[in-house]
Design a protein around this motif. Sequence first.
Motif, PDB file in Angstrom:
ATOM      1  N   ILE A   1     -16.095  39.266 -41.614  1.00 43.31           N
ATOM      2  CA  ILE A   1     -16.349  39.102 -40.172  1.00 43.31           C
ATOM      3  C   ILE A   1     -15.444  40.016 -39.327  1.00 43.31           C
ATOM      4  O   ILE A   1     -15.883  40.547 -38.289  1.00 43.31           O
ATOM      5  CB  ILE A   1     -16.230  37.606 -39.758  1.00 43.31           C
ATOM      6  N   LYS A   2     -14.205  40.233 -39.751  1.00 41.84           N
ATOM      7  CA  LYS A   2     -13.293  41.109 -39.013  1.00 41.84           C
ATOM      8  C   LYS A   2     -13.836  42.538 -38.983  1.00 41.84           C
ATOM      9  O   LYS A   2     -13.789  43.217 -37.959  1.00 41.84           O
ATOM     10  CB  LYS A   2     -11.901  41.135 -39.656  1.00 41.84           C
TER      11      LYS A   2
ATOM     12  N   LYS B   1     -16.991  43.488 -39.475  1.00 48.52           N
ATOM     13  CA  LYS B   1     -18.257  43.556 -38.711  1.00 48.52           C
ATOM     14  C   LYS B   1     -17.983  43.627 -37.216  1.00 48.52           C
ATOM     15  O   LYS B   1     -18.580  44.420 -36.495  1.00 48.52           O
ATOM     16  CB  LYS B   1     -19.115  42.316 -39.014  1.00 48.52           C
ATOM     17  N   ILE B   2     -17.074  42.776 -36.760  1.00 52.35           N
ATOM     18  CA  ILE B   2     -16.732  42.767 -35.332  1.00 52.35           C
ATOM     19  C   ILE B   2     -16.115  44.103 -34.934  1.00 52.35           C
ATOM     20  O   ILE B   2     -16.445  44.661 -33.878  1.00 52.35           O
ATOM     21  CB  ILE B   2     -15.805  41.579 -35.014  1.00 52.35           C
TER      22      ILE B   2
ATOM     23  N   VAL C   1     -11.055  34.259 -29.954  1.00 52.73           N
ATOM     24  CA  VAL C   1     -12.250  34.324 -29.107  1.00 52.73           C
ATOM     25  C   VAL C   1     -11.944  34.755 -27.666  1.00 52.73           C
ATOM     26  O   VAL C   1     -12.779  35.402 -27.037  1.00 52.73           O
ATOM     27  CB  VAL C   1     -13.046  33.000 -29.140  1.00 52.73           C
TER      28      VAL C   1
ATOM     29  N   SER D   1     -22.258  40.714 -23.296  1.00 54.78           N
ATOM     30  CA  SER D   1     -21.988  39.276 -23.351  1.00 54.78           C
ATOM     31  C   SER D   1     -21.772  38.889 -24.813  1.00 54.78           C
ATOM     32  O   SER D   1     -22.198  39.609 -25.722  1.00 54.78           O
ATOM     33  CB  SER D   1     -23.173  38.484 -22.798  1.00 54.78           C
ATOM     34  N   VAL D   2     -21.113  37.755 -25.011  1.00 54.90           N
ATOM     35  CA  VAL D   2     -20.875  37.275 -26.380  1.00 54.90           C
ATOM     36  C   VAL D   2     -22.218  37.056 -27.088  1.00 54.90           C
ATOM     37  O   VAL D   2     -22.379  37.392 -28.261  1.00 54.90           O
ATOM     38  CB  VAL D   2     -20.028  35.979 -26.337  1.00 54.90           C
ATOM     39  N   LYS D   3     -23.181  36.534 -26.346  1.00 59.17           N
ATOM     40  CA  LYS D   3     -24.510  36.305 -26.931  1.00 59.17           C
ATOM     41  C   LYS D   3     -25.118  37.618 -27.442  1.00 59.17           C
ATOM     42  O   LYS D   3     -25.579  37.701 -28.583  1.00 59.17           O
ATOM     43  CB  LYS D   3     -25.438  35.675 -25.885  1.00 59.17           C
TER      44      LYS D   3
ATOM     45  N   PHE E   1     -23.328  39.329 -30.592  1.00 60.00           N
ATOM     46  CA  PHE E   1     -23.569  38.772 -31.941  1.00 60.00           C
ATOM     47  C   PHE E   1     -25.049  38.757 -32.320  1.00 60.00           C
ATOM     48  O   PHE E   1     -25.397  38.284 -33.403  1.00 60.00           O
ATOM     49  CB  PHE E   1     -22.972  37.372 -32.050  1.00 60.00           C
ATOM     50  N   ASN E   2     -25.882  39.264 -31.430  1.00 56.60           N
ATOM     51  CA  ASN E   2     -27.319  39.251 -31.704  1.00 56.60           C
ATOM     52  C   ASN E   2     -27.705  40.455 -32.571  1.00 56.60           C
ATOM     53  O   ASN E   2     -28.381  41.387 -32.119  1.00 56.60           O
ATOM     54  CB  ASN E   2     -28.099  39.256 -30.383  1.00 56.60           C
ATOM     55  N   HIS E   3     -27.260  40.412 -33.812  1.00 59.09           N
ATOM     56  CA  HIS E   3     -27.488  41.525 -34.738  1.00 59.09           C
ATOM     57  C   HIS E   3     -27.559  40.962 -36.154  1.00 59.09           C
ATOM     58  O   HIS E   3     -26.863  39.989 -36.462  1.00 59.09           O
ATOM     59  CB  HIS E   3     -26.335  42.534 -34.618  1.00 59.09           C
ATOM     60  N   LYS E   4     -28.334  41.612 -36.995  1.00 58.33           N
ATOM     61  CA  LYS E   4     -28.512  41.092 -38.364  1.00 58.33           C
ATOM     62  C   LYS E   4     -27.201  41.043 -39.157  1.00 58.33           C
ATOM     63  O   LYS E   4     -27.062  40.249 -40.088  1.00 58.33           O
ATOM     64  CB  LYS E   4     -29.580  41.881 -39.121  1.00 58.33           C
TER      65      LYS E   4
ATOM     66  N   PHE F   1     -24.661  39.669 -38.318  1.00 55.50           N
ATOM     67  CA  PHE F   1     -24.027  38.362 -38.093  1.00 55.50           C
ATOM     68  C   PHE F   1     -24.905  37.198 -38.533  1.00 55.50           C
ATOM     69  O   PHE F   1     -24.642  36.052 -38.188  1.00 55.50           O
ATOM     70  CB  PHE F   1     -23.609  38.228 -36.626  1.00 55.50           C
ATOM     71  N   GLU F   2     -25.941  37.519 -39.309  1.00 53.17           N
ATOM     72  CA  GLU F   2     -26.835  36.455 -39.810  1.00 53.17           C
ATOM     73  C   GLU F   2     -26.201  35.733 -40.991  1.00 53.17           C
ATOM     74  O   GLU F   2     -25.392  36.325 -41.704  1.00 53.17           O
ATOM     75  CB  GLU F   2     -28.180  37.056 -40.233  1.00 53.17           C
TER      76      GLU F   2
END
Lengths: 72, 72
Positions: free
Chosen positions: B3-4, B6-7, B48, B61-63, B66-69, B71-72
């Motif tokens: 996750i680190k 990816k972000i 966060v 925005s945070v939404k 993270f709206n990417h595959k 983060f699935e």
Amino acid sequence: MDIKEKIGKHLKNLRTDKGLTQEKLSYESDVDKTYISEVENGKRNISVINLEKLIVTLGSSVKDFFNHKDFE
Amino acid sequence: MDIKEKIGKHLKNLRTDKGLTQEKLSYESDVDKTYISEVENGKRNISVINLEKLIVTLGSSVKDFFNHKDFE
């Protein structure tokens, strides 16, 4: 609501939807129960690793977790 | 990728898409430049609050972030 409070609210909703207690979530995610309680109450500035652990333990994904108007 | 990482990748993409340097992002977000560099390199377990600061400074925005595959 700040980001800590929004995340706390959504984590709590997700946990209760799954029918898990904080104790059970703590046991399954290996995240301290007191920490989970503080996150749910919007008191903790959670790190992304712990957040992902909790979300995945609750059967969701980071993408789905943040897919809400609260995070716009 | 964890996750680190990816972000870090997505933050860097967002920053460069906006044409900002790390210095400029640091100045505008009030987040330390070294910290931003470490986050982008996937070395930092960002909290966060700092993550939201960077995302919002970058006009997203945070939404959406993270709206990417990834983060699935």
